[in-house]
Design a protein around this motif. Structure first.
Motif, PDB file in Angstrom:
ATOM      1  N   MET A 110       0.837  -1.204   0.000  1.00 58.21           N
ATOM      2  CA  MET A 110       0.000   0.000   0.000  1.00 58.21           C
ATOM      3  C   MET A 110       0.870   1.251   0.000  1.00 58.21           C
ATOM      4  SD  MET A 110      -2.889   1.248  -0.146  1.00 58.21           S
ATOM      5  CE  MET A 110      -3.787   2.726   0.196  1.00 58.21           C
ATOM      6  N   PHE A 111       1.937   1.251   0.786  1.00 59.35           N
ATOM      7  CA  PHE A 111       2.852   2.394   0.784  1.00 59.35           C
ATOM      8  C   PHE A 111       3.379   2.628  -0.629  1.00 59.35           C
ATOM      9  CE2 PHE A 111       7.184   3.942   0.656  1.00 59.35           C
ATOM     10  CZ  PHE A 111       7.066   5.141   1.347  1.00 59.35           C
ATOM     11  N   TYR A 112       3.783   1.554  -1.308  1.00 58.52           N
ATOM     12  CA  TYR A 112       4.347   1.713  -2.644  1.00 58.52           C
ATOM     13  C   TYR A 112       3.290   2.085  -3.683  1.00 58.52           C
ATOM     14  CZ  TYR A 112       8.826   0.382  -0.879  1.00 58.52           C
ATOM     15  OH  TYR A 112      10.004   0.375  -0.169  1.00 58.52           O
ATOM     16  N   ARG A 113       2.065   1.681  -3.472  1.00 58.66           N
ATOM     17  CA  ARG A 113       1.000   2.141  -4.368  1.00 58.66           C
ATOM     18  C   ARG A 113       0.861   3.664  -4.281  1.00 58.66           C
ATOM     19  NH1 ARG A 113      -1.042  -2.936  -3.329  1.00 58.66           N
ATOM     20  NH2 ARG A 113      -1.642  -4.020  -5.213  1.00 58.66           N
ATOM     21  N   LEU A 114       0.919   4.173  -3.064  1.00 57.77           N
ATOM     22  CA  LEU A 114       0.845   5.632  -2.886  1.00 57.77           C
ATOM     23  C   LEU A 114       2.121   6.305  -3.389  1.00 57.77           C
ATOM     24  CD1 LEU A 114      -0.859   5.758   0.618  1.00 57.77           C
ATOM     25  CD2 LEU A 114      -1.900   6.235  -1.613  1.00 57.77           C
ATOM     26  N   PHE A 115       3.258   5.704  -3.107  1.00 57.95           N
ATOM     27  CA  PHE A 115       4.545   6.224  -3.573  1.00 57.95           C
ATOM     28  C   PHE A 115       4.568   6.306  -5.096  1.00 57.95           C
ATOM     29  CE2 PHE A 115       9.266   5.557  -4.180  1.00 57.95           C
ATOM     30  CZ  PHE A 115       9.684   6.716  -3.553  1.00 57.95           C
ATOM     31  N   ASN A 116       3.891   5.376  -5.744  1.00 56.97           N
ATOM     32  CA  ASN A 116       3.825   5.332  -7.205  1.00 56.97           C
ATOM     33  C   ASN A 116       2.987   6.467  -7.781  1.00 56.97           C
ATOM     34  OD1 ASN A 116       4.599   4.088  -9.632  1.00 56.97           O
ATOM     35  ND2 ASN A 116       2.700   2.952  -9.751  1.00 56.97           N
ATOM     36  N   THR A 124      -7.599   8.457  -2.692  1.00 54.92           N
ATOM     37  CA  THR A 124      -8.896   7.840  -2.417  1.00 54.92           C
ATOM     38  C   THR A 124      -9.097   6.612  -3.298  1.00 54.92           C
ATOM     39  OG1 THR A 124      -9.781  10.003  -1.831  1.00 54.92           O
ATOM     40  CG2 THR A 124     -11.388   8.280  -2.318  1.00 54.92           C
ATOM     41  N   PHE A 125      -8.728   6.725  -4.574  1.00 60.53           N
ATOM     42  CA  PHE A 125      -8.858   5.597  -5.494  1.00 60.53           C
ATOM     43  C   PHE A 125      -7.994   4.423  -5.039  1.00 60.53           C
ATOM     44  CE2 PHE A 125      -7.248   3.250  -9.177  1.00 60.53           C
ATOM     45  CZ  PHE A 125      -8.445   2.737  -9.658  1.00 60.53           C
ATOM     46  N   VAL A 126      -6.756   4.706  -4.646  1.00 64.74           N
ATOM     47  CA  VAL A 126      -5.847   3.641  -4.208  1.00 64.74           C
ATOM     48  C   VAL A 126      -6.393   2.951  -2.966  1.00 64.74           C
ATOM     49  CG1 VAL A 126      -3.540   3.192  -3.262  1.00 64.74           C
ATOM     50  CG2 VAL A 126      -3.794   4.628  -5.289  1.00 64.74           C
ATOM     51  N   LYS A 127      -6.905   3.734  -2.021  1.00 63.50           N
ATOM     52  CA  LYS A 127      -7.483   3.151  -0.800  1.00 63.50           C
ATOM     53  C   LYS A 127      -8.707   2.291  -1.140  1.00 63.50           C
ATOM     54  CE  LYS A 127      -6.470   4.212   3.096  1.00 63.50           C
ATOM     55  NZ  LYS A 127      -5.650   3.510   4.072  1.00 63.50           N
ATOM     56  N   ALA A 128      -9.563   2.779  -2.029  1.00 65.86           N
ATOM     57  CA  ALA A 128     -10.754   2.015  -2.420  1.00 65.86           C
ATOM     58  C   ALA A 128     -10.347   0.732  -3.141  1.00 65.86           C
ATOM     59  CB  ALA A 128     -11.658   2.868  -3.308  1.00 65.86           C
ATOM     60  N   TYR A 129      -9.329   0.820  -3.987  1.00 69.49           N
ATOM     61  CA  TYR A 129      -8.834  -0.358  -4.692  1.00 69.49           C
ATOM     62  C   TYR A 129      -8.322  -1.389  -3.695  1.00 69.49           C
ATOM     63  CZ  TYR A 129      -5.823  -3.354  -7.487  1.00 69.49           C
ATOM     64  OH  TYR A 129      -5.218  -4.442  -8.052  1.00 69.49           O
ATOM     65  N   LYS A 130      -7.603  -0.925  -2.684  1.00 65.23           N
ATOM     66  CA  LYS A 130      -7.069  -1.833  -1.670  1.00 65.23           C
ATOM     67  C   LYS A 130      -8.204  -2.544  -0.940  1.00 65.23           C
ATOM     68  CE  LYS A 130      -4.360  -2.173   2.492  1.00 65.23           C
ATOM     69  NZ  LYS A 130      -3.964  -1.551   3.707  1.00 65.23           N
ATOM     70  N   ARG A 131      -9.230  -1.783  -0.553  1.00 65.80           N
ATOM     71  CA  ARG A 131     -10.368  -2.411   0.137  1.00 65.80           C
ATOM     72  C   ARG A 131     -11.049  -3.428  -0.759  1.00 65.80           C
ATOM     73  NH1 ARG A 131     -10.992   2.807   2.267  1.00 65.80           N
ATOM     74  NH2 ARG A 131     -12.433   3.387   0.623  1.00 65.80           N
ATOM     75  N   ARG A 132     -11.273  -3.096  -2.017  1.00 63.91           N
ATOM     76  CA  ARG A 132     -11.929  -4.020  -2.933  1.00 63.91           C
ATOM     77  C   ARG A 132     -11.074  -5.262  -3.135  1.00 63.91           C
ATOM     78  NH1 ARG A 132     -12.064  -2.226  -8.615  1.00 63.91           N
ATOM     79  NH2 ARG A 132     -10.931  -4.088  -9.137  1.00 63.91           N
ATOM     80  N   ARG A 133      -9.781  -5.074  -3.246  1.00 66.14           N
ATOM     81  CA  ARG A 133      -8.863  -6.197  -3.442  1.00 66.14           C
ATOM     82  C   ARG A 133      -8.849  -7.112  -2.223  1.00 66.14           C
ATOM     83  NH1 ARG A 133      -2.601  -6.085  -4.185  1.00 66.14           N
ATOM     84  NH2 ARG A 133      -2.356  -8.145  -5.033  1.00 66.14           N
ATOM     85  N   GLU A 134      -8.859  -6.509  -1.021  1.00 62.15           N
ATOM     86  CA  GLU A 134      -8.871  -7.309   0.207  1.00 62.15           C
ATOM     87  C   GLU A 134     -10.167  -8.099   0.339  1.00 62.15           C
ATOM     88  OE1 GLU A 134      -8.060  -4.384   3.179  1.00 62.15           O
ATOM     89  OE2 GLU A 134      -5.880  -4.583   2.964  1.00 62.15           O
ATOM     90  N   LYS A 135     -11.291  -7.504  -0.073  1.00 65.75           N
ATOM     91  CA  LYS A 135     -12.567  -8.213  -0.019  1.00 65.75           C
ATOM     92  C   LYS A 135     -12.582  -9.399  -0.959  1.00 65.75           C
ATOM     93  CE  LYS A 135     -15.824  -4.656   1.430  1.00 65.75           C
ATOM     94  NZ  LYS A 135     -16.970  -3.844   1.028  1.00 65.75           N
ATOM     95  N   GLY A 174      -4.487  14.760  -6.492  1.00 69.95           N
ATOM     96  CA  GLY A 174      -3.712  13.869  -5.630  1.00 69.95           C
ATOM     97  C   GLY A 174      -4.585  13.200  -4.590  1.00 69.95           C
ATOM     98  N   PHE A 175      -5.495  13.965  -4.002  1.00 70.11           N
ATOM     99  CA  PHE A 175      -6.413  13.397  -3.017  1.00 70.11           C
ATOM    100  C   PHE A 175      -7.309  12.342  -3.672  1.00 70.11           C
ATOM    101  CE2 PHE A 175     -10.580  13.384  -0.929  1.00 70.11           C
ATOM    102  CZ  PHE A 175     -10.199  12.929   0.332  1.00 70.11           C
ATOM    103  N   LEU A 176      -7.768  12.615  -4.884  1.00 75.15           N
ATOM    104  CA  LEU A 176      -8.588  11.632  -5.602  1.00 75.15           C
ATOM    105  C   LEU A 176      -7.785  10.364  -5.907  1.00 75.15           C
ATOM    106  CD1 LEU A 176     -10.577  13.946  -8.042  1.00 75.15           C
ATOM    107  CD2 LEU A 176     -11.457  12.742  -6.023  1.00 75.15           C
ATOM    108  N   LEU A 177      -6.513  10.525  -6.290  1.00 72.83           N
ATOM    109  CA  LEU A 177      -5.661   9.349  -6.512  1.00 72.83           C
ATOM    110  C   LEU A 177      -5.532   8.533  -5.231  1.00 72.83           C
ATOM    111  CD1 LEU A 177      -2.745  10.740  -8.702  1.00 72.83           C
ATOM    112  CD2 LEU A 177      -4.442   9.045  -9.381  1.00 72.83           C
TER     113      LEU A 177
END
Length: 182
Positions: A124-130, A168-179, A163-166
């Motif tokens: 997750m850190f690297y997704r944001l770093f990216n 938010t998208f990354v966090k939502a993607y992570k939640r969907r992926r974890e589900k 940047g905030f939208l990116l």
């Protein structure tokens, strides 16, 4: 010498497109390498070795040469047209480019840390770093095209929202992926 300005500009564009492509791909591999620890233990070492080879190749053969081409061609354009230094936007652009170089070299540090197996950052850190180069890319291109610092200040807030939208998208993607993994 001014007749070569167009060539410098063309290769400057090719350079920065390649530089960003290399950075995006490199940090995406950081994401995957961070996820290797979630794989079965018997696969981890081989995957880590393979990612190390791939990361060093992208860093040394794509990202770094592209960065050098970008800087050489950009500085050549500035040398051929020194009047640009009188415009405030170029100072902001150069500052952003120096920060991007810092980001570039921090990627090298990540490869070294991952090779030594001392990197404990999450995927997750690297997704944001990216996403950081995306913000640099948008800001630098807007500056180069708009060339108006006042407009850039207005657009900067748009970049922050972007940047905030990116994020938010990354966090939502992570939640969907974890589900979907449950």
């Amino acid at each position: 010498m001014l007749e070569y300005y167009g060539y410098f500009k063309a290769f400057h564009i090719v350079g920065f497109v390649s530089w960003f492509a290399g950075l995006f791909y490199l940090v995406r591999m950081f994401v995957y390498r961070a996820e290797v620890n979630e794989k079965p233990e018997h696969l981890r070492e081989d995957w880590k070795k393979q990612f190390s080879i791939m990361e060093w190749r992208v860093y040394k053969m794509i990202a770094t040469p592209a960065m050098v081409i970008t800087w050489i061609c950009g500085l050549s354009m500035l040398a051929l047209n020194p009047g640009i230094f009188q415009q405030s936007w170029i100072h902001v652009k150069l500052t952003l480019l120096v920060l991007l170089v810092v980001y570039h070299f921090s990627c090298r540090r990540v490869i070294v840390m991952q090779d030594k197996d001392i990197d404990t950052r999450s995927s997750m850190f690297y997704r944001l770093f990216n996403e950081l180069p995306t913000l640099f890319l948008v800001a630098i291109v807007l500056l180069a095209v708009m060339r108006d610092l006042l407009d850039f200040v207005k657009l900067f807030f748009g970049i922050l929202i972007f940047g905030f939208l990116l994020y938010t998208f990354v966090k939502a993607y992570k939640r969907r992926r974890e589900k979907s993994n449950v």
